[in-house]
Each structure stands twice: as C-alpha cells, then as structure tokens.
Design an enzyme around this catalytic site. Sequence first.
Site, PDB file in Angstrom:
ATOM      1  N   GLY A  42      -8.733   4.461   7.125  1.00 11.99           N
ATOM      2  CA  GLY A  42      -8.385   5.868   7.298  1.00 11.99           C
ATOM      3  C   GLY A  42      -6.900   6.124   7.485  1.00 11.99           C
ATOM      4  O   GLY A  42      -6.402   7.164   7.078  1.00 11.99           O
ATOM      5  N   PHE A  43      -6.223   5.165   8.093  1.00 17.55           N
ATOM      6  CA  PHE A  43      -4.805   5.405   8.410  1.00 17.55           C
ATOM      7  C   PHE A  43      -3.998   4.122   8.283  1.00 17.55           C
ATOM      8  O   PHE A  43      -4.523   3.025   8.517  1.00 17.55           O
ATOM      9  CB  PHE A  43      -4.670   5.947   9.840  1.00 17.55           C
ATOM     10  CG  PHE A  43      -5.452   7.215  10.045  1.00 17.55           C
ATOM     11  CD1 PHE A  43      -4.909   8.441   9.678  1.00 17.55           C
ATOM     12  CD2 PHE A  43      -6.745   7.178  10.533  1.00 17.55           C
ATOM     13  CE1 PHE A  43      -5.647   9.614   9.826  1.00 17.55           C
ATOM     14  CE2 PHE A  43      -7.501   8.335  10.684  1.00 17.55           C
ATOM     15  CZ  PHE A  43      -6.949   9.562  10.327  1.00 17.55           C
ATOM     16  N   ASP A  62      -4.692   3.790  -1.890  1.00 13.60           N
ATOM     17  CA  ASP A  62      -5.760   4.147  -0.961  1.00 13.60           C
ATOM     18  C   ASP A  62      -6.273   5.549  -1.248  1.00 13.60           C
ATOM     19  O   ASP A  62      -5.553   6.531  -1.067  1.00 13.60           O
ATOM     20  CB  ASP A  62      -5.229   4.073   0.479  1.00 13.60           C
ATOM     21  CG  ASP A  62      -5.036   2.634   0.911  1.00 13.60           C
ATOM     22  OD1 ASP A  62      -6.022   1.874   0.893  1.00 13.60           O
ATOM     23  OD2 ASP A  62      -3.892   2.261   1.244  1.00 13.60           O
ATOM     24  N   SER A 105       0.844  -1.189   0.000  1.00 13.76           N
ATOM     25  CA  SER A 105       0.000   0.000   0.000  1.00 13.76           C
ATOM     26  C   SER A 105       0.880   1.241   0.000  1.00 13.76           C
ATOM     27  O   SER A 105       1.717   1.434   0.891  1.00 13.76           O
ATOM     28  CB  SER A 105      -0.893   0.014   1.238  1.00 13.76           C
ATOM     29  OG  SER A 105      -1.376   1.336   1.439  1.00 13.76           O
ATOM     30  N   HIS A 131      -1.280  -1.318  -4.227  1.00  9.33           N
ATOM     31  CA  HIS A 131      -2.542  -0.922  -3.584  1.00  9.33           C
ATOM     32  C   HIS A 131      -2.545   0.598  -3.380  1.00  9.33           C
ATOM     33  O   HIS A 131      -1.618   1.158  -2.787  1.00  9.33           O
ATOM     34  CB  HIS A 131      -2.660  -1.645  -2.245  1.00  9.33           C
ATOM     35  CG  HIS A 131      -3.956  -1.442  -1.533  1.00  9.33           C
ATOM     36  ND1 HIS A 131      -5.102  -2.156  -1.829  1.00  9.33           N
ATOM     37  CD2 HIS A 131      -4.294  -0.616  -0.510  1.00  9.33           C
ATOM     38  CE1 HIS A 131      -6.079  -1.784  -1.020  1.00  9.33           C
ATOM     39  NE2 HIS A 131      -5.617  -0.837  -0.207  1.00  9.33           N
ATOM     40  N   HIS A 141      -8.413   1.283  -3.879  1.00 10.18           N
ATOM     41  CA  HIS A 141      -9.350   1.116  -2.760  1.00 10.18           C
ATOM     42  C   HIS A 141     -10.001   2.464  -2.492  1.00 10.18           C
ATOM     43  O   HIS A 141      -9.351   3.385  -1.986  1.00 10.18           O
ATOM     44  CB  HIS A 141      -8.529   0.611  -1.552  1.00 10.18           C
ATOM     45  CG  HIS A 141      -9.310   0.452  -0.289  1.00 10.18           C
ATOM     46  ND1 HIS A 141      -8.699   0.241   0.931  1.00 10.18           N
ATOM     47  CD2 HIS A 141     -10.642   0.472  -0.034  1.00 10.18           C
ATOM     48  CE1 HIS A 141      -9.616   0.142   1.877  1.00 10.18           C
ATOM     49  NE2 HIS A 141     -10.807   0.291   1.321  1.00 10.18           N
ATOM     50  N   MET A 174     -12.065   4.770  -0.505  1.00 15.45           N
ATOM     51  CA  MET A 174     -12.691   5.075   0.787  1.00 15.45           C
ATOM     52  C   MET A 174     -13.355   6.434   0.647  1.00 15.45           C
ATOM     53  O   MET A 174     -12.933   7.429   1.247  1.00 15.45           O
ATOM     54  CB  MET A 174     -11.623   5.058   1.896  1.00 15.45           C
ATOM     55  CG  MET A 174     -11.227   3.641   2.283  1.00 15.45           C
ATOM     56  SD  MET A 174      -9.618   3.574   3.092  1.00 15.45           S
ATOM     57  CE  MET A 174      -8.562   3.550   1.652  1.00 15.45           C
ATOM     58  N   MET A 177     -11.566  -5.541   5.593  1.00 16.71           N
ATOM     59  CA  MET A 177     -10.791  -4.536   6.321  1.00 16.71           C
ATOM     60  C   MET A 177     -10.465  -5.109   7.703  1.00 16.71           C
ATOM     61  O   MET A 177     -11.375  -5.420   8.479  1.00 16.71           O
ATOM     62  CB  MET A 177     -11.592  -3.243   6.494  1.00 16.71           C
ATOM     63  CG  MET A 177     -11.724  -2.377   5.248  1.00 16.71           C
ATOM     64  SD  MET A 177     -10.184  -1.926   4.437  1.00 16.71           S
ATOM     65  CE  MET A 177      -9.283  -1.104   5.755  1.00 16.71           C
ATOM     66  N   MET A 231      -8.830   8.429  -0.230  1.00 18.07           N
ATOM     67  CA  MET A 231      -9.659   8.868   0.915  1.00 18.07           C
ATOM     68  C   MET A 231     -10.174  10.281   0.662  1.00 18.07           C
ATOM     69  O   MET A 231      -9.431  11.121   0.157  1.00 18.07           O
ATOM     70  CB  MET A 231      -8.811   8.851   2.194  1.00 18.07           C
ATOM     71  CG  MET A 231      -8.162   7.508   2.460  1.00 18.07           C
ATOM     72  SD  MET A 231      -7.373   7.465   4.067  1.00 18.07           S
ATOM     73  CE  MET A 231      -6.556   5.861   3.996  1.00 18.07           C
ATOM     74  N   ASP A 234      -6.761  -6.203   4.352  1.00 15.76           N
ATOM     75  CA  ASP A 234      -6.107  -4.887   4.378  1.00 15.76           C
ATOM     76  C   ASP A 234      -6.129  -4.316   5.792  1.00 15.76           C
ATOM     77  O   ASP A 234      -7.202  -4.060   6.354  1.00 15.76           O
ATOM     78  CB  ASP A 234      -6.882  -3.954   3.423  1.00 15.76           C
ATOM     79  CG  ASP A 234      -6.247  -2.581   3.267  1.00 15.76           C
ATOM     80  OD1 ASP A 234      -5.136  -2.359   3.789  1.00 15.76           O
ATOM     81  OD2 ASP A 234      -6.877  -1.733   2.598  1.00 15.76           O
TER      82      ASP A 234
HETATM   83  C1  DX5 Z   1      -6.217   1.862   5.656  1.00 10.10           C
HETATM   84  C2  DX5 Z   1      -5.816   1.496   4.262  1.00 10.10           C
HETATM   85  C3  DX5 Z   1      -4.733   0.506   4.177  1.00 10.10           C
HETATM   86  C4  DX5 Z   1      -3.425   0.942   4.827  1.00 10.10           C
HETATM   87  C5  DX5 Z   1      -2.849  -0.274   5.441  1.00 10.10           C
HETATM   88  O1  DX5 Z   1      -7.366   2.619   5.623  1.00 10.10           O
HETATM   89  O2  DX5 Z   1      -6.920   0.961   3.552  1.00 10.10           O
HETATM   90  O3  DX5 Z   1      -4.501   0.076   2.845  1.00 10.10           O
HETATM   91  O4  DX5 Z   1      -2.494   1.476   3.938  1.00 10.10           O
HETATM   92  O5  DX5 Z   1      -1.735   0.096   6.168  1.00 10.10           O
HETATM   93  P1  DX5 Z   1      -1.009  -0.920   7.141  1.00 10.10           P
HETATM   94  O6  DX5 Z   1      -0.583  -2.102   6.317  1.00 10.10           O
HETATM   95  O7  DX5 Z   1       0.134  -0.124   7.678  1.00 10.10           O
HETATM   96  O8  DX5 Z   1      -2.015  -1.302   8.186  1.00 10.10           O
HETATM   97 ZN    ZN Z   2      -6.487   0.020   1.531  1.00  2.85          ZN
END
Ligand code: DX5
Ligand code: ZN
Length: 222
Positions: A143-144, A36, A9, A34, A67, A69, A138, A38, A176
């Site tokens: 979010g983070f 993300d 990611s 991947h 992905h 969000m 998930m 947001m 994820d």
């Molecule tokens: C969180 C994201 C993830 C995030 C995962 O909202 O969807 O893809 O990057 O990060 P790690 O692997 O550090 O939990």
């Molecule tokens: Zn993700």
Amino acid sequence: MKKIKIAPSLLSADFARLGEQVREAEAAGADWIHIDVMDGHFVPNLTMGPLVVEALRPITTLPLDVHLMVENPERFVSDFARAGATYLTVHVEATPHLHRVVQQIRELGVRPGVTLNPATPLSLLEEILPAVDLVLVMSVNPGFGGQAYIPASTARISRLRCMLDAIASRAELEVDGGISPQTAPFAVAAGATVLVAGSAVFNPTGSVAGNIAALRQAIANA
Ligand code: DX5
Ligand code: ZN
C-alpha cells in the site's frame, strides 16, 4: 552465481518527472523497473494504471515489472499486456481464480508472477508455483512506500527458495518492501534473485546512481 537484479519502484519517484527518473535508473544500472498499481480497494491507496505503463514503455529498454495490488486483477491484465508490461504479478488474496488469471497472463504473452501479503501462508502457492515465472515475497504490508522491512520475511524467502528448488523452478524470487543497504543482504542470503527498492533508490538524500551503487555494494558479499 546469478547476478542479483535491482528493480527500482517508481512509487517513490518524482511523478512530475517520471520518464526522467526511469532514464536515470536505467543509466545507473537498474535491471528492471517496478510499477506499483493500487486500486483503493485491495490496498488503501491509489496509484497508476495502464496509461502510465504505456507512456513509459518507449522510454526504456528495461523489463517493466508490474505489481497489481488490485481486487480481481483478471479485469485489467489485457490492458496492462497491451500497454507493454513484461511481468504481471497478482496477489493470491485478490482473486478466487488464481490459476485462470495466471493462464490469461501467459496467453497474452506476458510473464506471470504471484505474490502474497506477509500473513498469508506460503502453502497457498504450492499448486501455482510450476506455472509462474516470478514469485514475490511482500516484506511489508502492501500500500505504501517507505515502510520498515518485516524481519520474519527472511525466513519466508528461505522457505520459498526451498519450495522453488524442490520443483527445479527457474522462477525469479523477488522481494518487495523495506529493502535498503541494511536489509538487502538478508534477502539475498535467503535466496532472493530480484530486489525491489523504492525509497532506498528515490530519495532526497542521495542520487539514484549513488543509491543503486550502495545497494550493489551491500549485497556484493551476501
Ligand atoms: C508497497 C509496494 C512497494 C513499494 C516499496 O506496497 O509494493 O513496491 O514501492 O517501497 P519501499 O522500497 O520504500 O519499501
Ligand atoms: Zn511493489
């Protein structure tokens, strides 16, 4: 057995060197990238949009696993399709018209995926499963990056594995959040086929290649 895919990611990558980090991940044997997205509404954070996907598309031959969000993802799917997304995954909580958006994604020539937050019942996926190429569990609240794997996720992956097998679905089962050499074996043993890993791949303590190798090593016998 099918090879488990690793999808670094970019959320934990160095944004000032994004292209370079993607090349590093590809050279280290990553299977997907991947991304993300947001929107500051569906999740309390803002990240990247279609322009980043478009900029990265020529940098790598790997599938771009996007992905979303974002609230009402139907507003953006054509932009991400045009930008070169391979997979587009939407949250069941983000739209009242999940089937419509999945259809839209498919019509745009992109592989549709669906996902859900840790407290959302898996039963909400039942009707849509036959229509998707990917289901994402998930294992943290979205979010983070860098959050801890929620232990109850393992049972959710197993249950989803059964739901997919029951309809003979060949969809990818992706996980994820909080994936590391410690937690990855649980996800794989429960039936995951794709592991997203952000902070376990991009971090100041190890190289991208070393970190991906450690994940592979950890799941070798799972
Ligand atoms: C969180 C994201 C993830 C995030 C995962 O909202 O969807 O893809 O990057 O990060 P790690 O692997 O550090 O939990
Ligand atoms: Zn993700």
